[in-house]
Design an enzyme around this catalytic site. Structure first.
Site, PDB file in Angstrom:
ATOM      1  N   GLU A  98       0.849  -1.192   0.000  1.00 51.11           N
ATOM      2  CA  GLU A  98       0.000   0.000   0.000  1.00 51.11           C
ATOM      3  C   GLU A  98       0.885   1.241   0.000  1.00 51.11           C
ATOM      4  O   GLU A  98       2.027   1.212   0.486  1.00 51.11           O
ATOM      5  CB  GLU A  98      -0.924  -0.064   1.227  1.00 51.11           C
ATOM      6  CG  GLU A  98      -1.752   1.159   1.534  1.00 51.11           C
ATOM      7  CD  GLU A  98      -2.774   1.556   0.481  1.00 51.11           C
ATOM      8  OE1 GLU A  98      -2.398   1.621  -0.702  1.00 51.11           O
ATOM      9  OE2 GLU A  98      -3.928   1.843   0.848  1.00 51.11           O
ATOM     10  N   ASP A  99       0.345   2.325  -0.546  1.00 50.65           N
ATOM     11  CA  ASP A  99       1.140   3.559  -0.593  1.00 50.65           C
ATOM     12  C   ASP A  99       1.335   4.170   0.783  1.00 50.65           C
ATOM     13  O   ASP A  99       2.440   4.532   1.167  1.00 50.65           O
ATOM     14  CB  ASP A  99       0.520   4.579  -1.574  1.00 50.65           C
ATOM     15  CG  ASP A  99      -0.965   4.870  -1.311  1.00 50.65           C
ATOM     16  OD1 ASP A  99      -1.543   4.296  -0.365  1.00 50.65           O
ATOM     17  OD2 ASP A  99      -1.540   5.676  -2.067  1.00 50.65           O
ATOM     18  N   ASP A 102      -2.584   5.670   7.032  1.00 48.91           N
ATOM     19  CA  ASP A 102      -3.008   6.950   7.601  1.00 48.91           C
ATOM     20  C   ASP A 102      -3.855   6.668   8.844  1.00 48.91           C
ATOM     21  O   ASP A 102      -3.313   6.386   9.911  1.00 48.91           O
ATOM     22  CB  ASP A 102      -3.753   7.716   6.495  1.00 48.91           C
ATOM     23  CG  ASP A 102      -4.103   9.147   6.849  1.00 48.91           C
ATOM     24  OD1 ASP A 102      -3.548   9.684   7.807  1.00 48.91           O
ATOM     25  OD2 ASP A 102      -4.944   9.743   6.163  1.00 48.91           O
ATOM     26  N   THR A 106      -8.332   1.630   6.088  1.00 55.22           N
ATOM     27  CA  THR A 106      -8.230   0.842   4.854  1.00 55.22           C
ATOM     28  C   THR A 106      -7.505  -0.479   5.098  1.00 55.22           C
ATOM     29  O   THR A 106      -8.018  -1.556   4.759  1.00 55.22           O
ATOM     30  CB  THR A 106      -7.479   1.640   3.769  1.00 55.22           C
ATOM     31  OG1 THR A 106      -8.149   2.876   3.575  1.00 55.22           O
ATOM     32  CG2 THR A 106      -7.420   0.874   2.463  1.00 55.22           C
ATOM     33  N   LEU A 107      -6.332  -0.405   5.706  1.00 52.99           N
ATOM     34  CA  LEU A 107      -5.542  -1.633   5.834  1.00 52.99           C
ATOM     35  C   LEU A 107      -6.116  -2.581   6.875  1.00 52.99           C
ATOM     36  O   LEU A 107      -6.102  -3.799   6.666  1.00 52.99           O
ATOM     37  CB  LEU A 107      -4.081  -1.298   6.129  1.00 52.99           C
ATOM     38  CG  LEU A 107      -3.291  -0.954   4.865  1.00 52.99           C
ATOM     39  CD1 LEU A 107      -1.927  -0.386   5.204  1.00 52.99           C
ATOM     40  CD2 LEU A 107      -3.150  -2.177   3.949  1.00 52.99           C
ATOM     41  N   PHE A 151      -0.401  16.272   3.830  1.00 53.44           N
ATOM     42  CA  PHE A 151      -0.946  15.551   2.679  1.00 53.44           C
ATOM     43  C   PHE A 151       0.141  15.484   1.613  1.00 53.44           C
ATOM     44  O   PHE A 151       0.709  16.503   1.221  1.00 53.44           O
ATOM     45  CB  PHE A 151      -2.202  16.227   2.136  1.00 53.44           C
ATOM     46  CG  PHE A 151      -2.981  15.317   1.230  1.00 53.44           C
ATOM     47  CD1 PHE A 151      -3.838  14.365   1.753  1.00 53.44           C
ATOM     48  CD2 PHE A 151      -2.828  15.388  -0.146  1.00 53.44           C
ATOM     49  CE1 PHE A 151      -4.546  13.497   0.930  1.00 53.44           C
ATOM     50  CE2 PHE A 151      -3.532  14.527  -0.986  1.00 53.44           C
ATOM     51  CZ  PHE A 151      -4.385  13.585  -0.442  1.00 53.44           C
ATOM     52  N   ASP A 158      -1.892  10.626  -5.166  1.00 54.12           N
ATOM     53  CA  ASP A 158      -2.572  11.671  -5.935  1.00 54.12           C
ATOM     54  C   ASP A 158      -3.324  12.649  -5.044  1.00 54.12           C
ATOM     55  O   ASP A 158      -3.565  12.400  -3.874  1.00 54.12           O
ATOM     56  CB  ASP A 158      -3.604  11.028  -6.856  1.00 54.12           C
ATOM     57  CG  ASP A 158      -4.818  10.528  -6.067  1.00 54.12           C
ATOM     58  OD1 ASP A 158      -4.623   9.793  -5.087  1.00 54.12           O
ATOM     59  OD2 ASP A 158      -5.950  10.905  -6.418  1.00 54.12           O
ATOM     60  N   ARG A 164       0.310  11.818  -9.646  1.00 55.81           N
ATOM     61  CA  ARG A 164       0.819  10.459  -9.426  1.00 55.81           C
ATOM     62  C   ARG A 164       2.165  10.242 -10.107  1.00 55.81           C
ATOM     63  O   ARG A 164       2.976   9.442  -9.682  1.00 55.81           O
ATOM     64  CB  ARG A 164      -0.163   9.416  -9.989  1.00 55.81           C
ATOM     65  CG  ARG A 164      -1.472   9.317  -9.241  1.00 55.81           C
ATOM     66  CD  ARG A 164      -2.221   8.048  -9.668  1.00 55.81           C
ATOM     67  NE  ARG A 164      -3.628   8.084  -9.297  1.00 55.81           N
ATOM     68  CZ  ARG A 164      -4.107   7.756  -8.099  1.00 55.81           C
ATOM     69  NH1 ARG A 164      -3.284   7.352  -7.152  1.00 55.81           N
ATOM     70  NH2 ARG A 164      -5.388   7.812  -7.837  1.00 55.81           N
TER      71      ARG A 164
HETATM   72  P1  XMP Z   1      -6.429   5.179   5.841  1.00 54.65           P
HETATM   73  O1  XMP Z   1      -6.884   6.433   6.531  1.00 54.65           O
HETATM   74  O2  XMP Z   1      -7.567   4.262   5.581  1.00 54.65           O
HETATM   75  O3  XMP Z   1      -5.971   5.752   4.472  1.00 54.65           O
HETATM   76  O4  XMP Z   1      -5.256   4.558   6.544  1.00 54.65           O
HETATM   77  C1  XMP Z   1      -5.218   5.107   3.555  1.00 54.65           C
HETATM   78  C2  XMP Z   1      -5.529   5.724   2.223  1.00 54.65           C
HETATM   79  O5  XMP Z   1      -5.684   7.134   2.349  1.00 54.65           O
HETATM   80  C3  XMP Z   1      -5.125   7.812   1.289  1.00 54.65           C
HETATM   81  N1  XMP Z   1      -4.213   8.822   1.832  1.00 54.65           N
HETATM   82  C4  XMP Z   1      -3.473   9.657   1.121  1.00 54.65           C
HETATM   83  N2  XMP Z   1      -3.353   9.808  -0.207  1.00 54.65           N
HETATM   84  N3  XMP Z   1      -1.788  11.536   0.160  1.00 54.65           N
HETATM   85  C5  XMP Z   1      -2.506  10.762  -0.672  1.00 54.65           C
HETATM   86  O6  XMP Z   1      -2.369  10.906  -1.869  1.00 54.65           O
HETATM   87  C6  XMP Z   1      -1.861  11.448   1.503  1.00 54.65           C
HETATM   88  O7  XMP Z   1      -1.181  12.180   2.222  1.00 54.65           O
HETATM   89  C7  XMP Z   1      -2.766  10.451   2.006  1.00 54.65           C
HETATM   90  N4  XMP Z   1      -3.082  10.088   3.260  1.00 54.65           N
HETATM   91  C8  XMP Z   1      -3.967   9.081   3.113  1.00 54.65           C
HETATM   92  C9  XMP Z   1      -4.443   6.783   0.453  1.00 54.65           C
HETATM   93  O8  XMP Z   1      -5.257   6.565  -0.663  1.00 54.65           O
HETATM   94  C10 XMP Z   1      -4.395   5.527   1.279  1.00 54.65           C
HETATM   95  O9  XMP Z   1      -4.636   4.399   0.484  1.00 54.65           O
HETATM   96 MG    MG Z   2      -4.684   4.512  -1.712  1.00 55.77          MG
END
Ligand code: XMP
Ligand code: MG
Length: 180
Positions: A98-99, A102, A106-107, A151, A158, A164
């Protein structure tokens, strides 16, 4: 040209050096085994491409697309699979890539879903971790960089589908944004 995304947080050289270190750890941990690497679309596609090319162990690749952020920036709180993997994962060694980690929504949601499919093992590799933003406890097994609460865009990440392609990770500063 890069307008609001001008400040480099992680130059591409640092990213690639760290990717090589992560791949070396993964090679060591999975020596003699074969990985199914699952990338979370879209943000992880560039990181995943670099990771698998730095690995020496054999790997296959699949992708999942999750909806929790929509086109905005705040997680909606629940995880829905928009595009599922094609591969069967029962009995296989799985590495989710995963990128960014946060809030953890999601994870943690994705890991719960995948664990129900009975993989032999399941670990998570993230390029970026924003520990100060966590609302659900979650620790990734492999972390590229721990970063402050900003951010970020570039290297696959993105803002509304822009940036991206940037080779570095940059801080996105938008006058309209609560992150600015
Ligand atoms: P959670 O909050 O579920 O978020 O851990 C994970 C997803 O949030 C997006 N995300 C970001 N995307 N810049 C981005 O482009 C950021 O700083 C950022 N912070 C969270 C991302 O899609 C990730 O999969
Ligand atoms: Mg993402």
């Amino acid at each position: 040209m890069v307008d609001s995304a001008t400040e480099i947080l992680l130059p591409k050289e640092d990213i690639l050096r760290r990717v090589a270190e992560l791949a070396a750890m993964i090679d060591r941990d999975y020596a003699g085994r074969e990985l199914l690497v699952i990338g979370v679309l879209k943000g992880a596609f560039i990181f995943l491409a670099d990771i698998i090319r730095a690995l020496h162990i054999p790997s296959s690749v699949d992708f999942v697309m999750i909806s929790s952020y929509g086109s905005g920036r705040e997680s909606s709180g629940s995880v829905v699979i928009k595009k599922d993997i094609d591969a069967l994962i029962a009995g296989r060694d799985i590495l989710i890539v995963e990128d960014i980690l946060d809030t953890g929504i999601t994870l943690s949601g994705l890991v719960d879903i995948m664990k129900k499919r009975n993989p032999a093992s399941l670990r998570v590799c993230v390029l970026l971790d924003k520990p100060s933003r966590r609302t659900i406890p979650f620790t990734a097994d492999y972390v590229g960089f721990s970063i402050p609460d900003a951010f970020v865009v570039g290297y696959g990440l993105d803002c509304n589908e822009k940036y991206r392609h940037l080779p570095d990770v940059r801080i996105f500063r938008d006058p309209e944004s609560s992150y600015a």
